[in-house]
Scaffold this motif. Structure first.
Motif, PDB file in Angstrom:
ATOM      1  N   PRO A  52       0.838  -1.201   0.000  1.00 22.09           N
ATOM      2  CA  PRO A  52       0.000   0.000   0.000  1.00 22.09           C
ATOM      3  C   PRO A  52       0.871   1.248   0.000  1.00 22.09           C
ATOM      4  O   PRO A  52       1.977   1.255   0.543  1.00 22.09           O
ATOM      5  CB  PRO A  52      -0.817  -0.123   1.288  1.00 22.09           C
ATOM      6  CG  PRO A  52      -0.101  -1.123   2.129  1.00 22.09           C
ATOM      7  CD  PRO A  52       0.657  -2.009   1.208  1.00 22.09           C
ATOM      8  N   VAL A  53       0.378   2.314  -0.602  1.00 19.47           N
ATOM      9  CA  VAL A  53       1.157   3.544  -0.754  1.00 19.47           C
ATOM     10  C   VAL A  53       0.658   4.637   0.195  1.00 19.47           C
ATOM     11  O   VAL A  53       1.451   5.368   0.775  1.00 19.47           O
ATOM     12  CB  VAL A  53       1.096   4.044  -2.211  1.00 19.47           C
ATOM     13  CG1 VAL A  53       1.827   5.377  -2.363  1.00 19.47           C
ATOM     14  CG2 VAL A  53       1.699   3.000  -3.149  1.00 19.47           C
ATOM     15  N   VAL A  54      -0.648   4.760   0.343  1.00 21.14           N
ATOM     16  CA  VAL A  54      -1.202   5.801   1.208  1.00 21.14           C
ATOM     17  C   VAL A  54      -1.817   5.147   2.443  1.00 21.14           C
ATOM     18  O   VAL A  54      -2.195   3.967   2.428  1.00 21.14           O
ATOM     19  CB  VAL A  54      -2.255   6.656   0.479  1.00 21.14           C
ATOM     20  CG1 VAL A  54      -1.605   7.468  -0.623  1.00 21.14           C
ATOM     21  CG2 VAL A  54      -3.367   5.787  -0.093  1.00 21.14           C
ATOM     22  N   TRP A  55      -1.933   5.925   3.505  1.00 20.10           N
ATOM     23  CA  TRP A  55      -2.296   5.354   4.804  1.00 20.10           C
ATOM     24  C   TRP A  55      -3.636   4.640   4.796  1.00 20.10           C
ATOM     25  O   TRP A  55      -3.791   3.595   5.434  1.00 20.10           O
ATOM     26  CB  TRP A  55      -2.279   6.447   5.881  1.00 20.10           C
ATOM     27  CG  TRP A  55      -3.327   7.510   5.725  1.00 20.10           C
ATOM     28  CD1 TRP A  55      -3.222   8.693   5.073  1.00 20.10           C
ATOM     29  CD2 TRP A  55      -4.672   7.455   6.238  1.00 20.10           C
ATOM     30  NE1 TRP A  55      -4.399   9.393   5.127  1.00 20.10           N
ATOM     31  CE2 TRP A  55      -5.315   8.663   5.848  1.00 20.10           C
ATOM     32  CE3 TRP A  55      -5.397   6.527   6.981  1.00 20.10           C
ATOM     33  CZ2 TRP A  55      -6.639   8.952   6.178  1.00 20.10           C
ATOM     34  CZ3 TRP A  55      -6.719   6.809   7.312  1.00 20.10           C
ATOM     35  CH2 TRP A  55      -7.324   8.010   6.922  1.00 20.10           C
ATOM     36  N   TYR A  56      -4.627   5.167   4.056  1.00 21.01           N
ATOM     37  CA  TYR A  56      -5.951   4.535   4.094  1.00 21.01           C
ATOM     38  C   TYR A  56      -5.952   3.191   3.374  1.00 21.01           C
ATOM     39  O   TYR A  56      -6.737   2.302   3.709  1.00 21.01           O
ATOM     40  CB  TYR A  56      -7.043   5.458   3.547  1.00 21.01           C
ATOM     41  CG  TYR A  56      -6.764   6.109   2.220  1.00 21.01           C
ATOM     42  CD1 TYR A  56      -6.986   5.436   1.027  1.00 21.01           C
ATOM     43  CD2 TYR A  56      -6.293   7.418   2.170  1.00 21.01           C
ATOM     44  CE1 TYR A  56      -6.732   6.041  -0.183  1.00 21.01           C
ATOM     45  CE2 TYR A  56      -6.036   8.034   0.947  1.00 21.01           C
ATOM     46  CZ  TYR A  56      -6.260   7.344  -0.233  1.00 21.01           C
ATOM     47  OH  TYR A  56      -6.008   7.947  -1.440  1.00 21.01           O
ATOM     48  N   GLU A  57      -5.070   3.014   2.377  1.00 22.86           N
ATOM     49  CA  GLU A  57      -4.944   1.698   1.754  1.00 22.86           C
ATOM     50  C   GLU A  57      -4.352   0.697   2.746  1.00 22.86           C
ATOM     51  O   GLU A  57      -4.812  -0.442   2.853  1.00 22.86           O
ATOM     52  CB  GLU A  57      -4.046   1.784   0.517  1.00 22.86           C
ATOM     53  CG  GLU A  57      -4.643   2.569  -0.637  1.00 22.86           C
ATOM     54  CD  GLU A  57      -3.666   2.699  -1.799  1.00 22.86           C
ATOM     55  OE1 GLU A  57      -2.468   2.362  -1.608  1.00 22.86           O
ATOM     56  OE2 GLU A  57      -4.086   3.128  -2.880  1.00 22.86           O
ATOM     57  N   GLY A  58      -3.313   1.133   3.467  1.00 22.33           N
ATOM     58  CA  GLY A  58      -2.705   0.260   4.465  1.00 22.33           C
ATOM     59  C   GLY A  58      -3.667  -0.082   5.581  1.00 22.33           C
ATOM     60  O   GLY A  58      -3.745  -1.229   6.028  1.00 22.33           O
ATOM     61  N   LEU A  59      -4.415   0.928   6.039  1.00 18.68           N
ATOM     62  CA  LEU A  59      -5.368   0.695   7.124  1.00 18.68           C
ATOM     63  C   LEU A  59      -6.403  -0.339   6.719  1.00 18.68           C
ATOM     64  O   LEU A  59      -6.710  -1.267   7.477  1.00 18.68           O
ATOM     65  CB  LEU A  59      -6.035   2.013   7.507  1.00 18.68           C
ATOM     66  CG  LEU A  59      -6.931   1.983   8.750  1.00 18.68           C
ATOM     67  CD1 LEU A  59      -6.118   1.689   9.997  1.00 18.68           C
ATOM     68  CD2 LEU A  59      -7.678   3.310   8.900  1.00 18.68           C
ATOM     69  N   ALA A  60      -6.941  -0.192   5.507  1.00 22.40           N
ATOM     70  CA  ALA A  60      -7.958  -1.135   5.033  1.00 22.40           C
ATOM     71  C   ALA A  60      -7.381  -2.548   4.935  1.00 22.40           C
ATOM     72  O   ALA A  60      -8.006  -3.521   5.366  1.00 22.40           O
ATOM     73  CB  ALA A  60      -8.493  -0.689   3.676  1.00 22.40           C
ATOM     74  N   ARG A  61      -6.164  -2.665   4.378  1.00 21.70           N
ATOM     75  CA  ARG A  61      -5.571  -3.994   4.204  1.00 21.70           C
ATOM     76  C   ARG A  61      -5.263  -4.650   5.538  1.00 21.70           C
ATOM     77  O   ARG A  61      -5.604  -5.815   5.767  1.00 21.70           O
ATOM     78  CB  ARG A  61      -4.300  -3.912   3.366  1.00 21.70           C
ATOM     79  CG  ARG A  61      -3.639  -5.272   3.167  1.00 21.70           C
ATOM     80  CD  ARG A  61      -2.407  -5.207   2.290  1.00 21.70           C
ATOM     81  NE  ARG A  61      -2.710  -4.699   0.955  1.00 21.70           N
ATOM     82  CZ  ARG A  61      -1.824  -4.658  -0.024  1.00 21.70           C
ATOM     83  NH1 ARG A  61      -0.586  -5.070   0.171  1.00 21.70           N
ATOM     84  NH2 ARG A  61      -2.154  -4.190  -1.215  1.00 21.70           N
ATOM     85  N   TYR A  62      -4.630  -3.917   6.449  1.00 25.32           N
ATOM     86  CA  TYR A  62      -4.217  -4.521   7.713  1.00 25.32           C
ATOM     87  C   TYR A  62      -5.413  -4.794   8.624  1.00 25.32           C
ATOM     88  O   TYR A  62      -5.415  -5.764   9.379  1.00 25.32           O
ATOM     89  CB  TYR A  62      -3.190  -3.633   8.412  1.00 25.32           C
ATOM     90  CG  TYR A  62      -1.944  -3.392   7.592  1.00 25.32           C
ATOM     91  CD1 TYR A  62      -1.391  -4.406   6.810  1.00 25.32           C
ATOM     92  CD2 TYR A  62      -1.314  -2.153   7.572  1.00 25.32           C
ATOM     93  CE1 TYR A  62      -0.259  -4.198   6.040  1.00 25.32           C
ATOM     94  CE2 TYR A  62      -0.173  -1.927   6.804  1.00 25.32           C
ATOM     95  CZ  TYR A  62       0.344  -2.950   6.040  1.00 25.32           C
ATOM     96  OH  TYR A  62       1.465  -2.731   5.286  1.00 25.32           O
TER      97      TYR A  62
END
Length: 323
Positions: free
Chosen positions: A8-18
């Protein structure tokens, strides 16, 4: 590159994935800015044990934020970290350093104030306060499901909405056909229209999944609900054998927690299974670890009603163990 595995590149992508995959992570947010600072108010980044997503501006500030986040994930803080949960914005370096440190509750919101001066090798001249929020510090439920019939399908509808890791095993390819996105694709991660935390497996030897699953340790839940009673019995035996082996004082993995082993059954099937196990030499204490019939007795025989009773029982046991 496989797009589903791209970081993920931006924080909301990482948050959703994790969040979806139940991976432990910290959401770090700038909640106060005084003067000049590298990022604006509400800038965010995600920190896991081995990766970061997005940025709070780099440099000494971000280095300390990453270290603090990982100390929180590990359940302890370095000696230089203040014990205060909500430091005052006017706090100075000397005041912060004089406060003794202590372990910080990872289920609480933690904030830390950063003067952007010489101590952080930053020349902005202002200051920021960063809020740290921990998620999934307690590992999510790990569930191994055997069988892809009506109850198992209903079960996946519920588990799709919960923080858990699910391995779903059946020997019949046609049972997963309804979830196929495109039969021509060769990419396993995009083959099925299922959440990322539910992983289907087509295998003629489902028993092979039992021991590795249990030996990973932690809270483990095994649900046996195949179309074949003889397969159910062998899966139950494999689970009990693994428990017996790992509970031996001579076994290197004797610290493994005993998993939940549930088998869908009528009262008649349950008695038959338990009698056969006892006749084969399994101890009564070991056999009694088998949950059969499975699920809370809430009534209803429809697949979804049975699935609800099963998930309710899993959640009850999971939360009792972590509370």
């Amino acid at each position: 590159m496989n797009e589903s595995l791209a970081p993920p590149v931006v924080w909301y992508e990482g948050l959703a994935r994790y969040q979806q995959r139940g991976i432990a992570h910290v959401l770090a947010t700038v909640v106060a800015v005084n003067g000049s600072a590298p990022r604006a108010l509400q800038a965010k980044m995600i920190v896991t044990q081995d990766s970061i997503v997005d940025t709070l501006g780099g440099g000494g500030l971000e280095h300390d934020v990453v270290n603090t986040a990982r100390q929180l994930l590990n359940g302890e803080m370095a000696a230089t970290v203040s014990k205060e949960v909500k430091p005052k914005v006017a706090e100075t370096d000397s005041e912060s350093a004089s406060v003794p440190s202590k372990a910080v509750r990872r289920d609480a919101v933690y904030t830390k104030h950063y003067p952007l001066g010489a101590k952080l090798a930053q020349c902005c001249g202002g200051s920021v306060t960063v809020m740290f929020e921990c998620f999934n510090v307690t590992p999510p439920m790990s569930v191994l499901v055997f069988g892809a019939g009506h109850v198992a399908s209903a079960l996946m509808t519920i588990l799709a909405e919960l923080p858990c890791q699910v391995d779903w095993v059946d020997s019949r390819p046609e049972m997963f056909k309804r979830y196929l996105v495109d039969e021509s694709t060769t990419n396993p991660s995009t083959l099925y229209n299922l959440p990322a935390h539910i992983r289907p497996h087509i295998d003629d030897e489902p028993v092979d999944f039992v021991r590795p699953f249990i030996e990973q340790g932690g809270q483990r839940f095994i649900l046996v609900m195949t179309h074949d009673h003889s397969v159910d019995f062998e899966l139950v035996r494999a689970a009990l054998d693994t428990i017996s082996d790992t509970s031996s004082p001579h076994d290197k993995r004797s610290d493994i927690s005993a998993p939940y082993i549930g088998c869908i059954a009528s009262a008649t099937k349950a008695k038959r299974f338990k009698d056969r196990l006892m006749q084969r030499g399994y101890s009564e204490q070991l056999v009694n670890q088998l949950v059969m019939p499975i699920g809370l007795q809430i009534g209803g025989k429809e697949p979804m009603a049975v699935a609800v009773s099963i998930v309710a029982q899993l959640l009850q046991q999971y939360h009792q163990a972590i509370s």
